[in-house]
Design a protein around this motif. Structure first.
Motif, PDB file in Angstrom:
ATOM      1  N   GLY A 180       0.810  -1.219   0.000  1.00 18.13           N
ATOM      2  CA  GLY A 180       0.000   0.000   0.000  1.00 18.13           C
ATOM      3  C   GLY A 180       0.837   1.259   0.000  1.00 18.13           C
ATOM      4  O   GLY A 180       0.556   2.209  -0.737  1.00 18.13           O
ATOM      5  N   ALA A 181       1.899   1.294   0.812  1.00 18.20           N
ATOM      6  CA  ALA A 181       2.718   2.498   0.937  1.00 18.20           C
ATOM      7  C   ALA A 181       3.432   2.824  -0.371  1.00 18.20           C
ATOM      8  O   ALA A 181       3.439   3.980  -0.823  1.00 18.20           O
ATOM      9  N   PHE A 182       4.008   1.808  -1.003  1.00 18.52           N
ATOM     10  CA  PHE A 182       4.758   2.074  -2.233  1.00 18.52           C
ATOM     11  C   PHE A 182       3.830   2.454  -3.386  1.00 18.52           C
ATOM     12  O   PHE A 182       4.180   3.306  -4.209  1.00 18.52           O
ATOM     13  N   VAL A 183       2.674   1.817  -3.480  1.00 22.29           N
ATOM     14  CA  VAL A 183       1.716   2.184  -4.527  1.00 22.29           C
ATOM     15  C   VAL A 183       1.226   3.614  -4.312  1.00 22.29           C
ATOM     16  O   VAL A 183       1.115   4.404  -5.258  1.00 22.29           O
ATOM     17  N   LEU A 184       0.943   3.988  -3.061  1.00 21.27           N
ATOM     18  CA  LEU A 184       0.477   5.344  -2.761  1.00 21.27           C
ATOM     19  C   LEU A 184       1.533   6.378  -3.113  1.00 21.27           C
ATOM     20  O   LEU A 184       1.225   7.409  -3.733  1.00 21.27           O
ATOM     21  N   VAL A 185       2.772   6.124  -2.719  1.00 22.65           N
ATOM     22  CA  VAL A 185       3.851   7.079  -3.013  1.00 22.65           C
ATOM     23  C   VAL A 185       4.043   7.235  -4.512  1.00 22.65           C
ATOM     24  O   VAL A 185       4.183   8.351  -5.026  1.00 22.65           O
ATOM     25  N   GLU A 186       4.042   6.106  -5.230  1.00 19.16           N
ATOM     26  CA  GLU A 186       4.240   6.171  -6.676  1.00 19.16           C
ATOM     27  C   GLU A 186       3.119   6.957  -7.350  1.00 19.16           C
ATOM     28  O   GLU A 186       3.376   7.797  -8.219  1.00 19.16           O
ATOM     29  N   ASP A 187       1.876   6.696  -6.966  1.00 16.86           N
ATOM     30  CA  ASP A 187       0.749   7.373  -7.607  1.00 16.86           C
ATOM     31  C   ASP A 187       0.578   8.807  -7.136  1.00 16.86           C
ATOM     32  O   ASP A 187      -0.198   9.558  -7.733  1.00 16.86           O
ATOM     33  N   SER A 188       1.314   9.195  -6.093  1.00 17.89           N
ATOM     34  CA  SER A 188       1.292  10.591  -5.650  1.00 17.89           C
ATOM     35  C   SER A 188       2.214  11.468  -6.489  1.00 17.89           C
ATOM     36  O   SER A 188       2.229  12.685  -6.320  1.00 17.89           O
ATOM     37  N   GLY A 189       3.000  10.847  -7.383  1.00 15.40           N
ATOM     38  CA  GLY A 189       3.877  11.611  -8.255  1.00 15.40           C
ATOM     39  C   GLY A 189       5.352  11.406  -7.999  1.00 15.40           C
ATOM     40  O   GLY A 189       6.183  11.998  -8.687  1.00 15.40           O
ATOM     41  N   VAL A 190       5.702  10.553  -7.021  1.00 14.86           N
ATOM     42  CA  VAL A 190       7.104  10.320  -6.671  1.00 14.86           C
ATOM     43  C   VAL A 190       7.539   8.979  -7.273  1.00 14.86           C
ATOM     44  O   VAL A 190       6.866   7.968  -7.054  1.00 14.86           O
ATOM     45  N   PRO A 191       8.647   8.949  -8.025  1.00 13.08           N
ATOM     46  CA  PRO A 191       9.115   7.666  -8.573  1.00 13.08           C
ATOM     47  C   PRO A 191       9.408   6.663  -7.462  1.00 13.08           C
ATOM     48  O   PRO A 191      10.200   6.921  -6.566  1.00 13.08           O
ATOM     49  N   ALA A 192       8.723   5.542  -7.492  1.00 12.56           N
ATOM     50  CA  ALA A 192       8.886   4.490  -6.479  1.00 12.56           C
ATOM     51  C   ALA A 192       8.479   3.165  -7.119  1.00 12.56           C
ATOM     52  O   ALA A 192       7.683   3.144  -8.064  1.00 12.56           O
ATOM     53  N   PRO A 193       9.029   2.047  -6.629  1.00 13.53           N
ATOM     54  CA  PRO A 193       8.714   0.742  -7.231  1.00 13.53           C
ATOM     55  C   PRO A 193       7.365   0.182  -6.796  1.00 13.53           C
ATOM     56  O   PRO A 193       7.262  -0.964  -6.341  1.00 13.53           O
ATOM     57  N   GLY A 194       6.322   0.984  -6.934  1.00 13.66           N
ATOM     58  CA  GLY A 194       5.000   0.539  -6.491  1.00 13.66           C
ATOM     59  C   GLY A 194       4.500  -0.667  -7.245  1.00 13.66           C
ATOM     60  O   GLY A 194       3.952  -1.599  -6.651  1.00 13.66           O
ATOM     61  N   GLU A 195       4.668  -0.667  -8.571  1.00 15.97           N
ATOM     62  CA  GLU A 195       4.181  -1.788  -9.366  1.00 15.97           C
ATOM     63  C   GLU A 195       4.971  -3.061  -9.064  1.00 15.97           C
ATOM     64  O   GLU A 195       4.404  -4.151  -8.997  1.00 15.97           O
ATOM     65  N   ALA A 212      -3.842   3.305  -4.574  1.00 13.42           N
ATOM     66  CA  ALA A 212      -3.721   3.896  -5.902  1.00 13.42           C
ATOM     67  C   ALA A 212      -4.696   5.066  -6.076  1.00 13.42           C
ATOM     68  O   ALA A 212      -4.324   6.123  -6.605  1.00 13.42           O
ATOM     69  N   VAL A 213      -5.940   4.903  -5.626  1.00  8.03           N
ATOM     70  CA  VAL A 213      -6.932   5.973  -5.750  1.00  8.03           C
ATOM     71  C   VAL A 213      -6.553   7.164  -4.881  1.00  8.03           C
ATOM     72  O   VAL A 213      -6.595   8.323  -5.329  1.00  8.03           O
ATOM     73  N   VAL A 214      -6.168   6.900  -3.637  1.00 11.31           N
ATOM     74  CA  VAL A 214      -5.786   7.986  -2.723  1.00 11.31           C
ATOM     75  C   VAL A 214      -4.538   8.701  -3.241  1.00 11.31           C
ATOM     76  O   VAL A 214      -4.453   9.934  -3.226  1.00 11.31           O
ATOM     77  N   GLY A 215      -3.550   7.934  -3.718  1.00 16.27           N
ATOM     78  CA  GLY A 215      -2.320   8.533  -4.225  1.00 16.27           C
ATOM     79  C   GLY A 215      -2.570   9.462  -5.389  1.00 16.27           C
ATOM     80  O   GLY A 215      -2.019  10.574  -5.448  1.00 16.27           O
ATOM     81  N   GLY A 225       5.901   6.665 -16.120  1.00 19.94           N
ATOM     82  CA  GLY A 225       6.092   8.096 -16.330  1.00 19.94           C
ATOM     83  C   GLY A 225       4.763   8.820 -16.263  1.00 19.94           C
ATOM     84  O   GLY A 225       4.570   9.692 -15.396  1.00 19.94           O
ATOM     85  N   LEU A 226       3.841   8.458 -17.148  1.00 20.17           N
ATOM     86  CA  LEU A 226       2.501   9.065 -17.085  1.00 20.17           C
ATOM     87  C   LEU A 226       1.778   8.659 -15.812  1.00 20.17           C
ATOM     88  O   LEU A 226       0.985   9.443 -15.268  1.00 20.17           O
ATOM     89  N   ARG A 227       2.035   7.439 -15.336  1.00 20.52           N
ATOM     90  CA  ARG A 227       1.382   6.973 -14.115  1.00 20.52           C
ATOM     91  C   ARG A 227       1.698   7.890 -12.939  1.00 20.52           C
ATOM     92  O   ARG A 227       0.846   8.127 -12.086  1.00 20.52           O
ATOM     93  N   GLN A 228       2.920   8.406 -12.893  1.00 17.63           N
ATOM     94  CA  GLN A 228       3.333   9.231 -11.775  1.00 17.63           C
ATOM     95  C   GLN A 228       2.799  10.669 -11.861  1.00 17.63           C
ATOM     96  O   GLN A 228       2.625  11.323 -10.838  1.00 17.63           O
ATOM     97  N   VAL A 229       2.567  11.178 -13.070  1.00 18.46           N
ATOM     98  CA  VAL A 229       2.225  12.598 -13.204  1.00 18.46           C
ATOM     99  C   VAL A 229       0.796  12.846 -13.655  1.00 18.46           C
ATOM    100  O   VAL A 229       0.372  14.013 -13.700  1.00 18.46           O
ATOM    101  N   ASN A 230       0.039  11.788 -13.988  1.00 19.87           N
ATOM    102  CA  ASN A 230      -1.290  12.062 -14.551  1.00 19.87           C
ATOM    103  C   ASN A 230      -2.216  12.742 -13.544  1.00 19.87           C
ATOM    104  O   ASN A 230      -3.045  13.553 -13.921  1.00 19.87           O
TER     105      ASN A 230
END
Length: 239
Positions: free
Chosen positions: A26-41, A69-72, A125-130
């Motif tokens: 959960g933590a890594f997916v949230l961080v990644e989807d918040s716009g920060v490069p992280a190995p969430g996937e 993912a939604v919250v991020g 790339g788009l996943r992090q900034v969309n």
């Protein structure tokens, strides 16, 4: 029950999943989807494999990853809405988002509308900034939330299920990978760089073009054909 071995680079994530499990995913997916490069996937896939191996519950992994993912993405949208392009231009370079890259991504997302929020879930790339782009471009929050949730459900559902199925058969997969690596390293392998193989166990040497069997006699013939010098070429006598 001991954790099943994870193939490739995934063993490095084993201690993280063993100690923190669902919260790590959960933590890594949230961080990644918040716009920060992280190995969430990568963490999501590893957690799915762990679940398939019986170490975690796949429903728990999927629910936590979907929520994160939604919250991020909503956090990213809020950042874009509140900070605007000036915030991205000032701080984006620290997460490899230069003004030029952001402008190209923003133009692309604006051109394709809400559906790109779904597609962006599967594009690095788009996943992090969309989410940030949705905020800076002024996309209505409810519209963004719908596409955001659809994209999160598709992405998490796909990777969690594939990883879970792989985890159910991780031992067999690991053995096949090991067997393939051994076959590739064998000097008589069809994939070996030392020559090519034909029918009935014959092998064609790349240097001489001679066909030979893989036994000792064939090896002696190959060595003889390589070490024997060709006859000298004599000049033709004048008439």
């Amino acid at each position: 029950m001991a954790a099943a071995p994870l193939p490739g680079p995934l063993p490095r994530l084993a201690p993280l999943l063993a100690h923190y499990g669902y919260w790590a995913a959960g933590a890594f997916v949230l961080v990644e989807d918040s716009g920060v490069p992280a190995p969430g996937e990568t963490i999501l896939i590893a957690a799915g494999i762990y679940a398939g191996a019986g170490q975690l519950n796949i429903v728990g992994v999927a629910v936590i990853a979907f929520t994160a993912a939604v919250v991020g993405d909503n956090i990213a949208s809020l950042i874009g809405h509140a900070g605007g392009r000036a915030f991205v231009h000032r701080w984006g370079r620290y997460v490899f988002v230069t003004p030029e890259r952001f402008q190209k991504a923003e133009e692309f997302c604006t051109r394709h509308g809400g559906k790109i929020v779904v597609v962006a879930r599967f594009v690095e790339g788009l996943r992090q900034v969309n989410g940030v782009i949705a905020g800076t471009s002024g996309m209505p929050w409810r519209r963004f939330l719908v596409f955001n949730a659809i994209g999160a459900a598709l992405r998490v559902g796909l990777w969690a299920n594939l990883a879970y199925l792989a985890g159910r058969h991780i031992t067999a997969i690991y053995e096949e990978i090991s067997r393939y690596q051994l076959t590739r390293s064998s000097p008589w392998s069809p994939h070996s760089s030392s020559g090519t193989y034909g029918a009935a166990g014959t092998r064609t040497d790349p240097g001489t073009g001679h066909a030979e069997r893989s036994g000792t006699a064939g090896t002696r013939r190959r060595r003889a054909s390589v070490t024997t010098a060709p006859p000298p070429i004599r000049a033709a006598s004048a008439p």
